[in-house]
Design an enzyme around this catalytic site. Structure first.
Site, short mmCIF file in Angstrom:
data_model
loop_
_atom_site.label_atom_id
_atom_site.label_comp_id
_atom_site.label_asym_id
_atom_site.label_seq_id
_atom_site.Cartn_x
_atom_site.Cartn_y
_atom_site.Cartn_z
N ARG A 56 0.84 -1.20 0.00
CA ARG A 56 0.00 0.00 0.00
C ARG A 56 0.87 1.25 0.00
NH1 ARG A 56 1.51 1.74 4.34
NH2 ARG A 56 0.35 3.66 4.04
N GLY A 57 0.20 2.42 -0.07
CA GLY A 57 0.94 3.68 -0.10
C GLY A 57 1.29 4.01 -1.55
N ALA A 58 1.07 5.26 -1.94
CA ALA A 58 1.12 5.62 -3.36
C ALA A 58 2.42 5.22 -4.08
CB ALA A 58 0.85 7.12 -3.50
N GLN A 204 -3.11 2.55 9.92
CA GLN A 204 -1.78 2.62 9.31
C GLN A 204 -0.80 3.43 10.18
OE1 GLN A 204 -4.66 3.04 7.71
NE2 GLN A 204 -4.54 2.47 5.54
N ASP A 245 -1.91 10.76 -2.29
CA ASP A 245 -2.18 9.67 -3.22
C ASP A 245 -2.39 10.18 -4.64
OD1 ASP A 245 -3.04 8.58 -0.42
OD2 ASP A 245 -2.60 6.88 -1.74
N ASN A 255 -5.49 12.43 0.03
CA ASN A 255 -4.66 11.63 0.93
C ASN A 255 -5.59 10.90 1.90
OD1 ASN A 255 -1.96 10.81 1.81
ND2 ASN A 255 -2.44 11.90 3.70
N LYS A 256 -5.00 10.07 2.73
CA LYS A 256 -5.77 9.25 3.67
C LYS A 256 -6.86 10.05 4.37
CE LYS A 256 -5.58 5.76 4.26
NZ LYS A 256 -6.53 4.88 3.50
O1 MRU Z 1 -4.89 3.28 1.95
P1 MRU Z 1 -3.41 3.46 2.00
O2 MRU Z 1 -2.81 2.94 3.26
O3 MRU Z 1 -2.72 2.95 0.77
O4 MRU Z 1 -3.22 5.03 2.03
C1 MRU Z 1 -1.93 5.57 1.98
C2 MRU Z 1 -1.91 7.05 2.17
O5 MRU Z 1 -2.92 7.71 2.22
C3 MRU Z 1 -0.58 7.70 2.22
O6 MRU Z 1 -0.63 8.85 3.02
C4 MRU Z 1 -0.19 8.10 0.79
O7 MRU Z 1 -0.22 7.00 -0.08
C5 MRU Z 1 1.12 8.72 0.73
S1 MRU Z 1 2.35 7.49 1.01
C6 MRU Z 1 3.74 8.10 0.66
#
Ligand code: MRU
Length: 372
Positions: A56-58, A204, A245, A255-256
């Site tokens: 996960r994470g962009a 997270q 994201d 973002n989250k």
């Molecule tokens: O749902 P997730 O855990 O994939 O969400 C991730 C986020 O929102 C992070 O803040 C985002 O991807 C930036 S990571 C460098």
């Protein structure tokens, strides 16, 4: 390190055991209780890992998508179909489709140039590795730019930084995005406290950012998302550092979920709200925030606690411990969108844009090391 290889990320590696190539993921659903690898031998397993947040994470989603195309090519699966499935596994992080496109483009170009299937697959793999390396480099540059920005905005040091979700080495070829900046501040001896939002509903922050902060020896404190307001009111937050994201062309930041309320709080309390993301997260084809598709996740992530919690984020409905009466409907967007006027600065590997404007962002995406 072999220059043709990708960097040694803790969260994802390409491996070639005798039985054939695989993508080995550190299964983020099981952290912090267990450090277990999930071995992806085919694309459906990887797609499921993406959907259930094992990976996960962009930035890491982009890297995973690119290696996924390479896996399909090397193992002789239908590459187009694999690319299609991977690109659509989750909708909001633009890096995923970008990574898939890069590896697919390299594969198709090789075929066009007359390469046989084996050489075309090697081209896709080389592209995935290049993206992996580029992300590591971008991460280091964002950390340097972010540290410089903090020092400029808040001379003096001793920063109390609040962060949301998880943006460290678990999501990147390098040290990550926002957490890479926090790590640079920590190494410079200027991090007084990292405030870690737990990040409901999938934790997270609690499970992953606290895990990374503890391993790095940072002074950190975990809080429930709802406790942030009283921290701001008490004057305990000097800056907010978050990732993204997808950033639309107007500078709107997806973002989250929970990031937007933090931006509102930060503005009210005159605290800088800083977004750290590589230019691969900026989507100039999405004109504004309202055009960003926000992923809606299953309601059971809210109405049930996973059982046991450590294996929890992939639980099917009914498998968890009830947190609400049976049949309760839940609203569970994975992300929210913060408008550019609430963002103090966007930090990328190419530099910083502040104030956040459409032309400023476009210029930053065009070239290296642009000044504000
Ligand atoms: O749902 P997730 O855990 O994939 O969400 C991730 C986020 O929102 C992070 O803040 C985002 O991807 C930036 S990571 C460098």
């Amino acid at each position: 390190m072999d220059s043709a290889a990708g960097p040694a990320s803790p969260s994802l590696r390409w491996d070639e055991p005798p039985e054939g190539p695989v993508i080995a993921l550190l299964d983020q659903r099981r952290l912090p209780a267990e450090e277990v690898e999930l071995i992806c031998t085919d694309v459906p397993v990887l797609v499921d890992a993406i959907r259930t947040l094992a990976v996960r994470g962009a930035p890491l989603l982009g890297i995973a998508g690119a290696y996924g195309v390479a896996l399909a090519a090397v193992r002789g699966f239908d590459v187009q179909q694999a690319a299609e499935q991977l690109a659509h596994a989750r909708p909001t992080a633009v890096n995923l489709a970008y990574g898939v496109r890069r590896a697919l483009g390299a594969y198709e170009q090789a075929v066009k140039d007359g390469a046989d299937v084996r050489r075309a697959a090697a081209a896709a793999l080389a592209e995935a590795r290049a993206l992996h390396r580029e992300d590591a480099e971008a991460s280091a540059r964002m950390a340097a730019h972010g540290l410089a920005l903090l020092r400029e905005l808040l001379p003096g040091g001793g920063y109390r930084v609040l962060t949301h979700c998880n943006t460290g080495s678990l999501v990147s070829g390098g040290e990550g995005t926002a957490l890479a900046v926090a790590s640079a501040v920590h190494r410079a001896g200027q991090l007084r406290r990292l405030w870690v939002d737990e990040t409901r509903p999938l934790l997270q922050g609690a499970r992953l950012t606290a895990y990374e902060a503890a391993r790095a020896g940072m002074a950190y404190t975990l809080l429930t998302d709802n406790a942030a307001g009283s921290l701001f009111a008490a004057g305990e937050v000097d800056a907010v550092l978050i990732g993204a994201d997808r950033i639309a062309a107007d500078g709107s930041v997806a973002n989250k979920v929970g990031s937007y309320p933090l931006a509102v709080l930060a503005r009210y309390h005159h605290v800088p709200f800083i977004v750290v993301a590589p230019t691969t997260t900026v989507d100039l084809d999405t004109p504004e925030g309202s055009a960003i598709e926000v992923e809606q996740r299953p309601g059971h992530e809210v109405t049930e606690f996973a059982a046991p919690l450590v294996t929890g984020v992939a639980a099917e409905p009914g498998m968890g411990v009830p947190a609400a009466p049976l049949g309760t409907q839940a609203y569970n967007p994975a992300f929210d969108v913060t408008p550019p006027e609430l963002v103090t600065a966007i930090v990328t590997e190419n530099g910083v844009v502040s104030p956040v404007t459409r032309p400023g962002l476009a210029e930053l995406c065009r070239g290296p090391e642009k000044e504000r």
